[in-house]
Design a protein around this motif. Structure first.
Motif, PDB file in Angstrom:
ATOM      1  N   GLU A 252     -54.094 -30.821 -29.002  1.00  0.00           N
ATOM      2  CA  GLU A 252     -54.742 -30.601 -27.701  1.00  0.00           C
ATOM      3  C   GLU A 252     -54.624 -31.849 -26.822  1.00  0.00           C
ATOM      4  O   GLU A 252     -54.455 -31.752 -25.606  1.00  0.00           O
ATOM      5  CB  GLU A 252     -56.207 -30.220 -27.895  1.00  0.00           C
ATOM      6  N   ASP A 253     -54.717 -33.021 -27.452  1.00  0.00           N
ATOM      7  CA  ASP A 253     -54.674 -34.285 -26.707  1.00  0.00           C
ATOM      8  C   ASP A 253     -53.250 -34.708 -26.323  1.00  0.00           C
ATOM      9  O   ASP A 253     -53.060 -35.611 -25.514  1.00  0.00           O
ATOM     10  CB  ASP A 253     -55.311 -35.412 -27.532  1.00  0.00           C
ATOM     11  N   LEU A 254     -52.270 -34.045 -26.930  1.00  0.00           N
ATOM     12  CA  LEU A 254     -50.878 -34.401 -26.709  1.00  0.00           C
ATOM     13  C   LEU A 254     -50.307 -33.592 -25.537  1.00  0.00           C
ATOM     14  O   LEU A 254     -50.533 -32.394 -25.432  1.00  0.00           O
ATOM     15  CB  LEU A 254     -50.082 -34.092 -27.981  1.00  0.00           C
TER      16      LEU A 254
ATOM     17  N   HIS B 149     -58.140 -21.204 -38.280  1.00  0.00           N
ATOM     18  CA  HIS B 149     -59.409 -21.884 -38.549  1.00  0.00           C
ATOM     19  C   HIS B 149     -60.565 -20.894 -38.599  1.00  0.00           C
ATOM     20  O   HIS B 149     -61.459 -20.982 -39.449  1.00  0.00           O
ATOM     21  CB  HIS B 149     -59.667 -22.940 -37.474  1.00  0.00           C
ATOM     22  N   LYS B 150     -60.519 -19.927 -37.686  1.00  0.00           N
ATOM     23  CA  LYS B 150     -61.564 -18.898 -37.638  1.00  0.00           C
ATOM     24  C   LYS B 150     -61.568 -18.081 -38.929  1.00  0.00           C
ATOM     25  O   LYS B 150     -62.632 -17.765 -39.475  1.00  0.00           O
ATOM     26  CB  LYS B 150     -61.338 -17.988 -36.429  1.00  0.00           C
ATOM     27  N   LYS B 151     -60.380 -17.748 -39.442  1.00  0.00           N
ATOM     28  CA  LYS B 151     -60.274 -16.990 -40.690  1.00  0.00           C
ATOM     29  C   LYS B 151     -60.879 -17.765 -41.863  1.00  0.00           C
ATOM     30  O   LYS B 151     -61.559 -17.192 -42.708  1.00  0.00           O
ATOM     31  CB  LYS B 151     -58.795 -16.688 -41.000  1.00  0.00           C
ATOM     32  N   ILE B 152     -60.618 -19.075 -41.890  1.00  0.00           N
ATOM     33  CA  ILE B 152     -61.168 -19.915 -42.965  1.00  0.00           C
ATOM     34  C   ILE B 152     -62.685 -19.890 -42.919  1.00  0.00           C
ATOM     35  O   ILE B 152     -63.358 -19.727 -43.942  1.00  0.00           O
ATOM     36  CB  ILE B 152     -60.670 -21.369 -42.841  1.00  0.00           C
ATOM     37  N   CYS B 153     -63.226 -20.041 -41.718  1.00  0.00           N
ATOM     38  CA  CYS B 153     -64.685 -20.065 -41.549  1.00  0.00           C
ATOM     39  C   CYS B 153     -65.317 -18.743 -41.961  1.00  0.00           C
ATOM     40  O   CYS B 153     -66.368 -18.720 -42.613  1.00  0.00           O
ATOM     41  CB  CYS B 153     -65.045 -20.386 -40.095  1.00  0.00           C
TER      42      CYS B 153
ATOM     43  N   ASN C  92     -44.784 -22.495 -27.453  1.00  0.00           N
ATOM     44  CA  ASN C  92     -45.374 -23.405 -26.467  1.00  0.00           C
ATOM     45  C   ASN C  92     -46.725 -23.929 -26.939  1.00  0.00           C
ATOM     46  O   ASN C  92     -47.247 -23.511 -27.988  1.00  0.00           O
ATOM     47  CB  ASN C  92     -45.465 -22.746 -25.091  1.00  0.00           C
ATOM     48  N   LYS C  93     -47.310 -24.822 -26.172  1.00  0.00           N
ATOM     49  CA  LYS C  93     -48.555 -25.482 -26.566  1.00  0.00           C
ATOM     50  C   LYS C  93     -49.690 -24.484 -26.735  1.00  0.00           C
ATOM     51  O   LYS C  93     -50.438 -24.534 -27.718  1.00  0.00           O
ATOM     52  CB  LYS C  93     -48.939 -26.548 -25.527  1.00  0.00           C
ATOM     53  N   THR C  94     -49.830 -23.578 -25.794  1.00  0.00           N
ATOM     54  CA  THR C  94     -50.904 -22.582 -25.871  1.00  0.00           C
ATOM     55  C   THR C  94     -50.777 -21.755 -27.139  1.00  0.00           C
ATOM     56  O   THR C  94     -51.780 -21.507 -27.840  1.00  0.00           O
ATOM     57  CB  THR C  94     -50.875 -21.660 -24.637  1.00  0.00           C
ATOM     58  N   GLU C  95     -49.557 -21.333 -27.457  1.00  0.00           N
ATOM     59  CA  GLU C  95     -49.336 -20.471 -28.627  1.00  0.00           C
ATOM     60  C   GLU C  95     -49.666 -21.169 -29.939  1.00  0.00           C
ATOM     61  O   GLU C  95     -50.322 -20.589 -30.806  1.00  0.00           O
ATOM     62  CB  GLU C  95     -47.883 -19.989 -28.644  1.00  0.00           C
ATOM     63  N   ILE C  96     -49.241 -22.420 -30.101  1.00  0.00           N
ATOM     64  CA  ILE C  96     -49.505 -23.106 -31.363  1.00  0.00           C
ATOM     65  C   ILE C  96     -50.997 -23.384 -31.526  1.00  0.00           C
ATOM     66  O   ILE C  96     -51.546 -23.218 -32.616  1.00  0.00           O
ATOM     67  CB  ILE C  96     -48.678 -24.418 -31.510  1.00  0.00           C
ATOM     68  N   ILE C  97     -51.671 -23.753 -30.456  1.00  0.00           N
ATOM     69  CA  ILE C  97     -53.102 -24.042 -30.564  1.00  0.00           C
ATOM     70  C   ILE C  97     -53.898 -22.765 -30.816  1.00  0.00           C
ATOM     71  O   ILE C  97     -54.825 -22.748 -31.635  1.00  0.00           O
ATOM     72  CB  ILE C  97     -53.600 -24.798 -29.315  1.00  0.00           C
ATOM     73  N   GLU C  98     -53.517 -21.689 -30.146  1.00  0.00           N
ATOM     74  CA  GLU C  98     -54.199 -20.403 -30.386  1.00  0.00           C
ATOM     75  C   GLU C  98     -54.000 -19.943 -31.828  1.00  0.00           C
ATOM     76  O   GLU C  98     -54.926 -19.433 -32.464  1.00  0.00           O
ATOM     77  CB  GLU C  98     -53.681 -19.337 -29.420  1.00  0.00           C
TER      78      GLU C  98
END
Length: 244
Positions: free
Chosen positions: A208-210, A236-240, A224-230
């Motif tokens: 996110e900071d990059l 992460h949501k699945k893990i939680c 793209n950046k949006t796709e990898i972060i999403e």
């Protein structure tokens, strides 16, 4: 399969799932060029180099290793330039350089947990003769991060916190707004396929900071950046959810 041109200075060779060959990157500076990862064998390197020659590009001066796993590092002995790895990666490379490559030794490493079945299976696919395997340590070793001037282009290597491996290194090209992340986004195959939520959070914060537009994951096409972060946030949501 040929090298794909993404920008005037960035190229890549697509991954091949048959024997777990990862994406290999090519970064073209005015003076020097850099290869991202060394591939999993001499044959993998040859395929990459042949693709470079067809485009009238010069062979890489430097080869940056994103982490120690065999598919990203076992081609190191076959490259023409100087290899670069972070300290943690190099420590493991030195350990593996002493491994014996016989059927018996490989089976023993599976029992001790030094190696895993997924790697063992694909190594046997890639190598017709196990005696052709040669593991070497890096020519240049860095701690935490390293900045390289390729001539009109800066490459930043950074050892980051990520779930896949302790030695995960990203290769960032700020002028091109491109980042190669290797397998940093994946589970830890050598730790019971664990997906550490805190390490995944750290990876998300780092990305996110990059400032970048294109991300090259180690075993899939660029996104793209949006796709990898999403994608990472969904993981992460699945893990939680699973941990609740």
């Amino acid at each position: 399969m040929a090298l794909t041109k993404v920008t005037e200075r960035i190229y890549y060779l697509i991954n091949d799932r048959e024997a777990d060959r990862p994406v290999l990157g090519y970064i073209k500076g005015d003076k020097y060029s850099l290869m991202v990862d060394a591939g999993n064998s001499k044959e993998h390197v040859k395929k990459f180099n042949d693709s470079i020659k067809k485009l009238n590009l010069k062979l890489p001066d430097y080869i940056a290793i994103t982490h120690w796993h065999w598919d990203h590092s076992y081609g190191m002995h076959a490259v023409t330039g100087k290899t670069i790895a972070c300290e943690i990666t190099n420590e493991q490379l030195e350990i593996m350089s002493k491994w014996q490559w016989t059927d018996e030794a490989m089976k023993k490493r599976l029992l001790t947990g030094e190696d895993i079945e997924f790697a063992d299976t694909n190594i046997r696919k890639e190598y017709k003769s196990l005696q052709d395997i040669k593991v070497i340590s890096a020519d240049i070793v860095f701690k935490n991060d390293l900045e390289i001037d390729l001539g009109g282009l800066t490459v930043i290597l950074k050892n980051i916190i990520a779930p896949h491996s302790e030695d995960s290194v990203i290769v960032y090209v700020p002028e091109e707004k491109v980042v190669f992340i290797g397998d940093a986004y994946g589970v830890d195959y050598y730790n019971n396929y664990k997906y550490d939520s805190l390490k995944l959070e750290e990876l998300i914060y780092t990305l996110e900071d990059l400032e970048f537009n294109i991300c090259f994951p180690g075993h899939s096409t660029p996104i793209n950046k949006t796709e990898i972060i999403e994608y990472l946030k969904s993981q992460h949501k699945k893990i939680c959810i699973n941990n609740d």
